[in-house]
Design a protein around this motif. Structure first.
Motif, PDB file in Angstrom:
ATOM      1  N   TRP A  32       0.857  -1.277   0.123  1.00  0.00           N
ATOM      2  CA  TRP A  32       0.258   0.007   0.060  1.00  0.00           C
ATOM      3  C   TRP A  32       0.885   1.245  -0.090  1.00  0.00           C
ATOM      4  N   PHE A  33       0.153   2.472  -0.531  1.00  0.00           N
ATOM      5  CA  PHE A  33       0.894   3.592  -0.318  1.00  0.00           C
ATOM      6  C   PHE A  33       0.367   4.421   1.171  1.00  0.00           C
ATOM      7  N   ASP A  34       1.077   4.890   1.943  1.00  0.00           N
ATOM      8  CA  ASP A  34       0.510   5.882   2.986  1.00  0.00           C
ATOM      9  C   ASP A  34       0.838   7.256   2.505  1.00  0.00           C
ATOM     10  N   VAL A  35      -0.447   7.909   2.063  1.00  0.00           N
ATOM     11  CA  VAL A  35      -0.388   9.323   1.418  1.00  0.00           C
ATOM     12  C   VAL A  35      -1.035  10.144   2.562  1.00  0.00           C
ATOM     13  N   ILE A  36      -0.329  11.291   2.509  1.00  0.00           N
ATOM     14  CA  ILE A  36      -0.937  12.456   3.407  1.00  0.00           C
ATOM     15  C   ILE A  36      -1.369  13.444   2.142  1.00  0.00           C
ATOM     16  N   LEU A  37      -2.837  13.810   2.359  1.00  0.00           N
ATOM     17  CA  LEU A  37      -3.239  14.827   1.401  1.00  0.00           C
ATOM     18  C   LEU A  37      -3.537  16.001   2.452  1.00  0.00           C
ATOM     19  N   LEU A  38      -3.273  17.133   1.794  1.00  0.00           N
ATOM     20  CA  LEU A  38      -3.456  18.501   2.570  1.00  0.00           C
ATOM     21  C   LEU A  38      -4.142  19.322   1.786  1.00  0.00           C
ATOM     22  N   GLY A  39      -5.381  20.031   2.109  1.00  0.00           N
ATOM     23  CA  GLY A  39      -6.239  20.736   1.454  1.00  0.00           C
ATOM     24  C   GLY A  39      -6.293  22.121   1.949  1.00  0.00           C
ATOM     25  N   VAL A  40      -6.163  23.152   1.316  1.00  0.00           N
ATOM     26  CA  VAL A  40      -6.432  24.570   1.537  1.00  0.00           C
ATOM     27  C   VAL A  40      -7.579  25.094   0.881  1.00  0.00           C
ATOM     28  N   ARG A  41      -8.421  25.912   1.645  1.00  0.00           N
ATOM     29  CA  ARG A  41      -9.615  26.371   1.044  1.00  0.00           C
ATOM     30  C   ARG A  41      -9.685  28.079   1.614  1.00  0.00           C
ATOM     31  N   ASP A  42     -10.045  28.915   0.627  1.00  0.00           N
ATOM     32  CA  ASP A  42     -10.059  30.384   0.929  1.00  0.00           C
ATOM     33  C   ASP A  42     -11.561  30.713   1.419  1.00  0.00           C
ATOM     34  N   ALA A  43     -11.711  32.171   1.559  1.00  0.00           N
ATOM     35  CA  ALA A  43     -13.205  32.402   2.043  1.00  0.00           C
ATOM     36  C   ALA A  43     -14.222  32.337   0.869  1.00  0.00           C
ATOM     37  N   ASP A  44     -13.765  32.189  -0.140  1.00  0.00           N
ATOM     38  CA  ASP A  44     -14.812  31.937  -1.170  1.00  0.00           C
ATOM     39  C   ASP A  44     -15.057  30.656  -1.552  1.00  0.00           C
ATOM     40  N   GLY A  45     -14.621  29.799  -0.787  1.00  0.00           N
ATOM     41  CA  GLY A  45     -14.743  28.385  -1.140  1.00  0.00           C
ATOM     42  C   GLY A  45     -13.692  27.711  -1.874  1.00  0.00           C
ATOM     43  N   VAL A  46     -13.068  28.380  -2.602  1.00  0.00           N
ATOM     44  CA  VAL A  46     -11.968  27.846  -3.492  1.00  0.00           C
ATOM     45  C   VAL A  46     -10.917  27.143  -2.769  1.00  0.00           C
ATOM     46  N   TYR A  47     -10.470  25.907  -3.417  1.00  0.00           N
ATOM     47  CA  TYR A  47      -9.619  25.042  -2.808  1.00  0.00           C
ATOM     48  C   TYR A  47      -8.513  24.596  -3.646  1.00  0.00           C
TER      49      TYR A  47
END
Length: 377
Positions: A32-47
């Motif tokens: 398997w792959f151990d995957v870290i996903l990191l998300g960022v989102r601005d005040a308009d909901g754009v990510y």
């Protein structure tokens, strides 16, 4: 408009993505792959999202350390500028995890690299062993039948057996595909010299990283012993390593991976540096989800002409992007449209999560829709 003071929220997910078949490496077989996903989102909901898939043995980083860094970012970062500063400060000690944050900002800020469309040729990875001749032949024939013109052969265990493995794959390929031979740091300098001095270079595009990443003297000794072109991978973390390889004359090719360099623009700078210093670039990560592979494929369209190694997503049973990366034969086909993260996959494969998004979960608006509308320029 996204600028340094723009407020953002962060999410992080640690996923375990099972593989369709075990992936043979000197470090051990991966299931398997151990995957870290990191998300960022601005005040308009754009990510935007970024990925770190940390492979112990390949790098000094650990999954635990990368996850701790991702959680720290979620807990402390509140603006675009702070996120950029956090990622750049972490890059020297934890480049994979820092790259997840910095490339999420690239996506959020609509880096034009991610708008590219076109086809990116991939290599095919050979997992079978010469000891099972029938299975190896079936595998190689299937890869060539799907259109692969470059095959990766893993070595680094035992010199005589490794030479037999290369010979067997070359015999089956019979000139229809070139061989890219990867030792993943598996040899001592004496073993590397023994392997390379006996290796028939016919049909061999290159030999990759036979010795330990930090042993530049071994890299130079391997280059002197080899009739085949040599490539460094694990030795290359920053742009200064490209210069060092050029100064020592210990590589004909340099392989870059987005996860080690921080962001898309720095990766493209590295690709240009390699050419400027008289070497050839190879791009791509065979241990990555489709998120990282998509970003690398976009960069490849900027000038990396050799077969790409961003094929990790073909090894996993599940994909994190929707729609899935399109593949025709041996090519990734990019439409120029931004994908979205499949929330169902996050839930199904999640080991741990940390969220600073006010609603804790799904985005308010799909990033692709916002992107195409040009609302986050």
């Amino acid at each position: 408009m996204t600028d340094a003071v723009s407020p953002i929220e962060l999410r992080a997910h640690l996923l375990r993505l099972p593989l369709t078949t075990p992936y043979r490496l000197v470090f051990g077989d991966l299931h398997w792959f151990d995957v870290i996903l990191l998300g960022v989102r601005d005040a308009d909901g754009v990510y935007g999202w970024g990925e770190a898939t940390i492979l112990p043995g390949y790098t000094d980083e650990t999954v635990e350390g990368g996850w701790a860094l991702a959680r720290e970012a979620v807990e402390t970062v509140r603006t675009v500028g702070a996120a950029r500063d956090f990622g750049r400060a972490a890059l020297p000690r934890s480049p994979f995890a820092a790259t997840a944050l910095l490339t999420a900002l690239d996506w959020l800020g609509r880096n034009p690299i991610l708008d590219r469309s076109g086809r990116v040729e991939l290599l095919g990875t050979v997992n079978g062993k010469a000891e099972d001749a029938a299975a190896l032949e079936a595998e190689v024939e299937a890869l060539i039948g799907r259109g692969y013109r470059t095959l990766k052969v893993k070595v680094g265990w035992d010199v005589p057996k490794d030479l037999a493995q290369v010979s067997a794959v070359r015999s089956i390929a019979a000139g229809r595909a070139s061989l890219r031979i990867d030792a993943n740091q598996g040899y001592s300098v004496d073993q590397a010299v023994a392997f390379l001095s006996r290796l028939d270079p016919t049909g061999v595009e290159l030999v990759e990283q036979p010795c330990a990443a930090g042993d530049w003297a071994a890299a130079a000794a391997a280059k002197r012993a080899s009739a085949a072109p040599m490539m460094l991978d694990e030795s290359i973390y920053g742009l200064e390593d490209i210069d060092r390889a050029a100064e020592l004359g210990c590589a004909d090719y340099i392989k870059l991976k987005l996860m080690k360099l921080g962001d898309l623009d720095k990766l493209e700078t590295g690709l240009r540096m390699i050419v400027d210093r008289g070497m050839k670039p190879v791009l791509g990560n065979g241990v990555a989800s489709d998120l990282g592979c998509w970003m690398e494929a976009c960069c490849a369209l900027g000038g990396a002409r050799s077969a790409g190694e961003m094929n990790g997503f073909l090894k996993t049973r599940t994909r994190v992007l929707s729609p899935a990366l399109a593949v025709e034969g041996a090519d990734i086909v990019l439409s120029g449209e931004a994908p979205v993260i499949d929330e169902a996959v996050l839930q199904a494969c999640e080991v741990a999560t940390a969220s600073g998004w006010r609603d804790g979960g799904a985005p308010r608006r799909p990033a692709a829709a916002v992107w195409s509308a040009g609302a986050a320029s």
